[in-house]
Design an enzyme around this catalytic site. Structure first.
Site, PDB file in Angstrom:
ATOM      1  N   ASP A  83       0.858  -1.192   0.000  1.00 35.75           N
ATOM      2  CA  ASP A  83       0.000   0.000   0.000  1.00 35.75           C
ATOM      3  C   ASP A  83       0.899   1.250   0.000  1.00 35.75           C
ATOM      4  O   ASP A  83       1.822   1.353   0.824  1.00 35.75           O
ATOM      5  CB  ASP A  83      -0.860  -0.049   1.286  1.00 35.75           C
ATOM      6  CG  ASP A  83      -2.015   0.934   1.271  1.00 35.75           C
ATOM      7  OD1 ASP A  83      -2.412   1.372   0.178  1.00 35.75           O
ATOM      8  OD2 ASP A  83      -2.538   1.242   2.375  1.00 35.75           O
ATOM      9  N   GLU A 142      -1.632   6.039  -8.715  1.00 37.09           N
ATOM     10  CA  GLU A 142      -2.622   7.008  -8.212  1.00 37.09           C
ATOM     11  C   GLU A 142      -2.494   8.325  -8.957  1.00 37.09           C
ATOM     12  O   GLU A 142      -1.386   8.822  -9.173  1.00 37.09           O
ATOM     13  CB  GLU A 142      -2.411   7.244  -6.706  1.00 37.09           C
ATOM     14  CG  GLU A 142      -3.334   8.331  -6.148  1.00 37.09           C
ATOM     15  CD  GLU A 142      -3.367   8.363  -4.618  1.00 37.09           C
ATOM     16  OE1 GLU A 142      -3.255   7.290  -3.997  1.00 37.09           O
ATOM     17  OE2 GLU A 142      -3.496   9.464  -4.056  1.00 37.09           O
ATOM     18  N   HIS A 189      -7.592   9.274   4.296  1.00 36.56           N
ATOM     19  CA  HIS A 189      -7.270   8.192   5.230  1.00 36.56           C
ATOM     20  C   HIS A 189      -7.662   8.575   6.654  1.00 36.56           C
ATOM     21  O   HIS A 189      -7.706   9.749   6.987  1.00 36.56           O
ATOM     22  CB  HIS A 189      -5.754   7.918   5.215  1.00 36.56           C
ATOM     23  CG  HIS A 189      -5.276   7.314   3.931  1.00 36.56           C
ATOM     24  ND1 HIS A 189      -4.155   7.768   3.267  1.00 36.56           N
ATOM     25  CD2 HIS A 189      -5.753   6.284   3.202  1.00 36.56           C
ATOM     26  CE1 HIS A 189      -3.970   7.038   2.189  1.00 36.56           C
ATOM     27  NE2 HIS A 189      -4.920   6.132   2.111  1.00 36.56           N
ATOM     28  N   HIS A 223      -9.562   4.530  -2.198  1.00 37.20           N
ATOM     29  CA  HIS A 223      -8.836   4.578  -0.923  1.00 37.20           C
ATOM     30  C   HIS A 223      -9.711   5.289   0.105  1.00 37.20           C
ATOM     31  O   HIS A 223     -10.719   5.897  -0.238  1.00 37.20           O
ATOM     32  CB  HIS A 223      -7.522   5.358  -1.100  1.00 37.20           C
ATOM     33  CG  HIS A 223      -6.433   4.541  -1.722  1.00 37.20           C
ATOM     34  ND1 HIS A 223      -5.286   4.207  -1.045  1.00 37.20           N
ATOM     35  CD2 HIS A 223      -6.320   3.989  -2.946  1.00 37.20           C
ATOM     36  CE1 HIS A 223      -4.519   3.482  -1.834  1.00 37.20           C
ATOM     37  NE2 HIS A 223      -5.112   3.338  -3.002  1.00 37.20           N
ATOM     38  N   SER A 225     -11.692   4.223   2.372  1.00 37.19           N
ATOM     39  CA  SER A 225     -13.089   3.767   2.244  1.00 37.19           C
ATOM     40  C   SER A 225     -13.678   3.169   3.507  1.00 37.19           C
ATOM     41  O   SER A 225     -14.653   2.413   3.438  1.00 37.19           O
ATOM     42  CB  SER A 225     -13.204   2.766   1.098  1.00 37.19           C
ATOM     43  OG  SER A 225     -12.967   3.437  -0.107  1.00 37.19           O
ATOM     44  N   THR A 269      -9.076   1.792   8.753  1.00 34.53           N
ATOM     45  CA  THR A 269      -9.572   2.429   9.975  1.00 34.53           C
ATOM     46  C   THR A 269     -10.687   1.641  10.663  1.00 34.53           C
ATOM     47  O   THR A 269     -10.680   1.496  11.894  1.00 34.53           O
ATOM     48  CB  THR A 269     -10.058   3.866   9.642  1.00 34.53           C
ATOM     49  OG1 THR A 269      -8.930   4.609   9.180  1.00 34.53           O
ATOM     50  CG2 THR A 269     -10.673   4.546  10.840  1.00 34.53           C
TER      51      THR A 269
HETATM   52  P1  13P Z   1      -9.266   4.136   5.737  1.00 32.64           P
HETATM   53  O1  13P Z   1      -8.428   4.967   6.650  1.00 32.64           O
HETATM   54  O2  13P Z   1     -10.522   4.819   5.328  1.00 32.64           O
HETATM   55  O3  13P Z   1      -9.522   2.787   6.262  1.00 32.64           O
HETATM   56  O4  13P Z   1      -8.435   3.951   4.382  1.00 32.64           O
HETATM   57  C1  13P Z   1      -7.398   3.028   4.277  1.00 32.64           C
HETATM   58  C2  13P Z   1      -6.644   3.173   2.997  1.00 32.64           C
HETATM   59  O5  13P Z   1      -7.074   3.818   2.071  1.00 32.64           O
HETATM   60  C3  13P Z   1      -5.346   2.482   2.902  1.00 32.64           C
HETATM   61  O6  13P Z   1      -4.642   2.851   1.749  1.00 32.64           O
END
Ligand code: 13P
Length: 342
Positions: A83, A142, A189, A223, A225, A269
């Site tokens: 990631d 991206e 994020h 992302h 999400s 998250t």
């Molecule tokens: P979240 O913080 O919304 O879970 O996103 C995680 C993410 O996009 C990792 O690349």
């Protein structure tokens, strides 16, 4: 089965019209949660690790835990994805370690903070595509920048500052030959995405639909999400946490995305919240406990429950056995023979 190519998993998702969650991990319990959820729902999975996760888990531990996952869950097609790789070198080290998919996030400079130029983004992403495809490894790029900062990576701005421009997205795909495209549509994020339930003003689903119209055959990635569900916030706060009121991306908006070309959905998250809530509850209810298993087990169960729910909501449930995975060597041959369209 060995770890599989993300490109194949996304191609199959596209044929079946569903999305695949990409869940972040740092340790054994999180990997076990995802794999158990995958078995329960019969889902293909994408397990992803950021640079921060690789450093926390010391890379080799992470790799061998993932090999263990493929041994214990041989029926589940499992991708190991990097990631937000911040440089060609980071992607190279991931490929050397055995990741079957990498993200080259050239939307930011290698400091992981400063928005880059289009030319820089094309050059670094293209370089990673050439290196990765020679080994059958998938590449996500991206265009546009997400908001927020995660594991020290992110422009740190609100989600609307660097939305993806559809024409630029078309040029970017053509010039890089990537497999999957992350776009910026207002998400960020972390837990604090929106200060109220998002509307079309803050979560730009119309932008996503426009990009999909121009790039109907490209796998889109959402992302940021996490839905940051109220019940998970409540559990954390009920047991001593201090989360401020916040809103995430509603699942129905993600489902709208899936109907419009989104094949990979990044979630970190929500799982962090589920784990933290479960641990806080044990600490509050049973302050006499000091065996880590007494709180890590419920934490693992809470994350598994959430991941299984998302797998069902994203539509990947039931699809683990649909196809025979192609080896990475087989994928490399396909890329070399232009059998994989980009
Ligand atoms: P979240 O913080 O919304 O879970 O996103 C995680 C993410 O996009 C990792 O690349």
């Amino acid at each position: 089965m060995p770890l599989v190519s993300m490109r194949q998993v996304l191609d199959e998702a596209s044929k079946g019209g569903y999305g695949v969650g990409a869940f972040n991990v740092n340790n054994m319990e999180q990997i076990q949660s995802i794999m158990e959820a995958a078995r329960e729902t019969n889902s293909p999975v994408i397990v992803q690790a950021s640079r921060g996760a690789r450093s926390y888990s010391q890379d080799r531990f992470l790799y061998h835990l993932m090999i263990a996952a493929t041994e214990v869950y041989p029926e589940i097609p499992t991708v190991l994805h990097l990631d937000h790789g911040n440089s060609v070198e980071t992607c190279q080290s991931a490929i050397e370690m055995g990741f079957t998919s990498v993200m080259m996030d050239g939307s930011l400079m290698p400091d992981g903070k400063t928005p880059s130029s289009f030319e820089y983004n094309v050059k670094t992403t293209r370089e990673v595509v050439e290196m990765a495809h020679a080994k059958g490894v998938t590449v996500e790029g991206e265009i546009g920048c997400l908001g927020g900062i995660e594991d020290g990576h992110g422009a740190g701005l609100d989600g609307l500052s660097h939305l993806t421009d559809p024409d630029q997205a078309v040029a970017f795909v053509k010039q890089t030959g990537l497999d999957a495209l992350a776009i910026a549509i207002g998400t960020s994020h972390g837990a604090y995405k929106f200060s109220k339930k998002p509307t079309g003003e803050t979560l730009k689903m119309d932008r996503l639909i426009e990009i999909h119209k121009q790039l109907p055959n490209v796998h889109l990635v959402m992302h940021g999400s996490s839905s940051v569900p109220q019940d998970l916030q409540d559990i954390v706060n009920q047991y001593g946490g201090k989360l401020k009121p916040t809103w995430g991306v509603p699942v129905e908006e993600i489902q709208l995305g899936i109907r419009n070309g989104v094949r990979k959905i990044n979630v970190d998250t929500d799982n962090r919240l589920a784990i933290t809530g479960a641990i806080r509850k044990v600490f509050a209810d049973k302050p006499e406990e000091f065996d880590p298993r007494s709180y890590l087990k419920p934490a693992r169960e809470a994350m598994k429950k959430l991941v299984a729910l998302r797998m069902t909501q994203f539509g990947q449930a039931g699809h683990a056995g649909d196809y025979k995975p192609v080896s990475l060597a087989g994928m490399a041959e396909k890329y070399a023979g232009d059998a994989v369209s980009v």
